[in-house]
Design an enzyme around this catalytic site. Structure first.
Site, short mmCIF file in Angstrom:
data_model
loop_
_atom_site.label_atom_id
_atom_site.label_comp_id
_atom_site.label_asym_id
_atom_site.label_seq_id
_atom_site.Cartn_x
_atom_site.Cartn_y
_atom_site.Cartn_z
CD GLU A 212 32.55 35.68 33.96
OE1 GLU A 212 33.82 35.06 34.46
OE2 GLU A 212 32.29 36.53 33.66
CD GLU B 33 31.45 41.44 33.95
OE1 GLU B 33 31.08 41.59 34.76
OE2 GLU B 33 33.04 40.94 33.52
#
Length: 483
Positions: free
Chosen positions: A214, A316
């Site tokens: 991220e 994820e």
């Protein structure tokens, strides 16, 4: 009546098992000419639960086999995951010429020991590297491999603490970029060295390396309770290029660089569009996280990946809904619109509804399986590696074809009022045979039904149907089907 997220389908009329007419609210027609890729598998990240529970063979059996496993007074159907994501740590407790990792708020279970503890040497055989740390996470990876896991990804949440400007692997104070410019190349060296060492010493071949987690998000701050780091697009570009070179230099040219593990589908599109053609050419697969849940332009990311000739992994996913409702809705949307070839869960063991198994990772305690576990089992135990993903024309129905066994697998869900759903196989050259048994499994999201099997469904001509209670996920396996 309608199925959530799917409208405009005509009602169809069939004949029930008793011979009485059955009005189906929805008919789903599977398209055998479609091909959304060969399924690569289901997986899980080992951080952070692997650090705490890495010696538990029962958990390895539960997650990485399809066996029936005795656990906590019950019997669980093993999920049969075949992908492991291994987290390269960013922390260490040593001192380098009086310099130590900055004091931080990272929970002990989330503080993953890194291997490159000393910047004085990049040689993996030097004292600057400590290969004996992180034994539990590495042990769970070995247990997974012994049970048949065949795809491994190395990923990073943060560069080693000494590569960070503030020496804090939780992030910068303002959530901005934290890696020192002169350590950008070292971050690539670190990951490539682990990949090479794992190949030579652990018997693990990483099929891909993801250098970010991220990275475009700005919540990676020094007060966080986990490792994390923001990377600008410009720095992501440098890292990707350097990592490709470092992997090649170590004879790992077949190990893909995956990127960029952005938090949402929309952010992943933005990041990809920011890369020039040279950097795109160094990326072997697009990774994205599924935290946008049922929102976001999955279709745009799929279009971008298709144009580049790349596969997508939902690398994820996690949510706090222990019933599995949100998981089922999001995953079915992935199948219908994102078209990933693999899907991995984040925390297999966790509390507050996040885990597949309820547990307190920080305290090292375990409890029972959540309903979400059984919902996921409907997918992982039936849609298997190597199957061809087909279009169903329905965003609440996933379909896969096993060419070797001539078997069609369908997973479907209903979140509204109870209704019949017809499944039309008329477009197949051989849609099974009239009267043939169709195996069925069902999980009710809000009742006691966990993962129940039934033998009450048969082909009627080129169709079969089933009644779906509200909040139900069902799987069907149809044999003797030819495309």
């Amino acid at each position: 009546m309608r199925l959530l997220l799917h409208t405009g389908l005509l009602a169809a009329i069939g004949i029930g098992l008793t011979g009485s007419p059955v009005v189906a609210d929805i008919t789903t027609t599977i398209n055998p000419a479609s091909n959304r890729g060969s399924w690569e598998g289901w997986g899980v990240s080992l951080a952070w639960w692997g650090k705490i529970f890495g010696t538990r063979s029962d958990l390895a059996d539960i997650f990485f086999t399809k066996n029936l496993v005795s656990y906590s007074g019950s019997t669980l159907p093993g999920l049969g995951l075949n992908i492991v994501r291994y987290n390269a740590g960013a922390s260490s407790s040593n001192s380098i010429n009086g310099t130590t990792m900055a004091s931080n708020s990272i929970l002990s279970s989330r503080k993953i020991d890194g291997y490159w503890i000393d910047w004085t040497s990049s040689s993996p055989s030097s004292s600057s590297w400590s290969w004996g740390v992180d034994t539990n996470q590495r042990n769970m990876m070995a247990l997974a491999k012994a049970r048949g896991v065949d795809r491994f990804e190395l990923f990073s949440n943060s560069p080693m603490w000494w590569m960070c400007s503030n020496h804090n692997p939780a992030g910068a104070s303002d959530g901005g970029e934290n890696i020192q410019s002169w350590n950008i190349a070292n971050h690539a060296v670190y990951l490539a060295t682990i990949a090479k060492y794992a190949h030579d010493n652990w018997g693990i071949t990483f099929t891909s390396v993801e250098p970010f987690n991220e990275p475009s998000s700005s919540w990676w701050k020094s007060t966080n309770n986990q490792e994390g780091s923001h990377f600008s697009i410009a720095t992501q570009t440098q890292v990707i290029s350097a990592l490709r070179t470092e992997l090649n230099n170590r004879g790992l040219s077949s190990t893909a660089v995956s990127a960029s593990d952005e938090n949402t589908y929309d952010l992943a599109v933005s990041t990809w569009n920011s890369f020039n053609s040279t950097i795109r050419g160094k990326i072997g697969r697009i990774n994205v996280h599924g935290y946008q849940q049922t929102s976001g332009r999955r279709d745009l990311l799929y279009s971008a990946a298709s144009a580049a000739g790349l596969k997508i992994w939902n690398s994820e996913y996690g949510d706090s809904d222990a019933t599995g409702t949100q998981l089922a809705q999001s995953l079915l949307l992935d199948f219908s619109t994102l078209h990933p070839t693999a899907w991995t869960y984040w925390q297999a063991v966790d509390g507050s509804g996040w885990g597949l198994i309820t547990g307190d990772v920080e305290a090292g305690s375990l409890s029972s399986a959540t309903k979400k576990y059984f919902v996921l089992a409907q997918f992982t135990r039936h849609i298997r590696e190597g199957m061809r993903i087909l279009d169903s024309g329905n965003s609440a129905v996933a379909a896969a074809y096993d060419a070797t066994n001539r078997k069609l697998v369908i997973v479907a869900a209903n979140f509204n009022s109870g209704q019949y759903i017809n499944f039309d196989l008329s477009k197949f050259s051989q849609p099974s045979t009239n009267g043939a048994a169709v195996a069925r499994w069902s999980t009710h999201l809000t009742s006691s039904e966990q993962y129940a099997s039934y033998s009450d469904t048969v082909m009627s001509g080129t169709k079969f149907w089933s009644y779906f209670d509200q909040n139900t996920v069902q799987t069907f396996e149809v044999n003797n089907v030819s495309l």
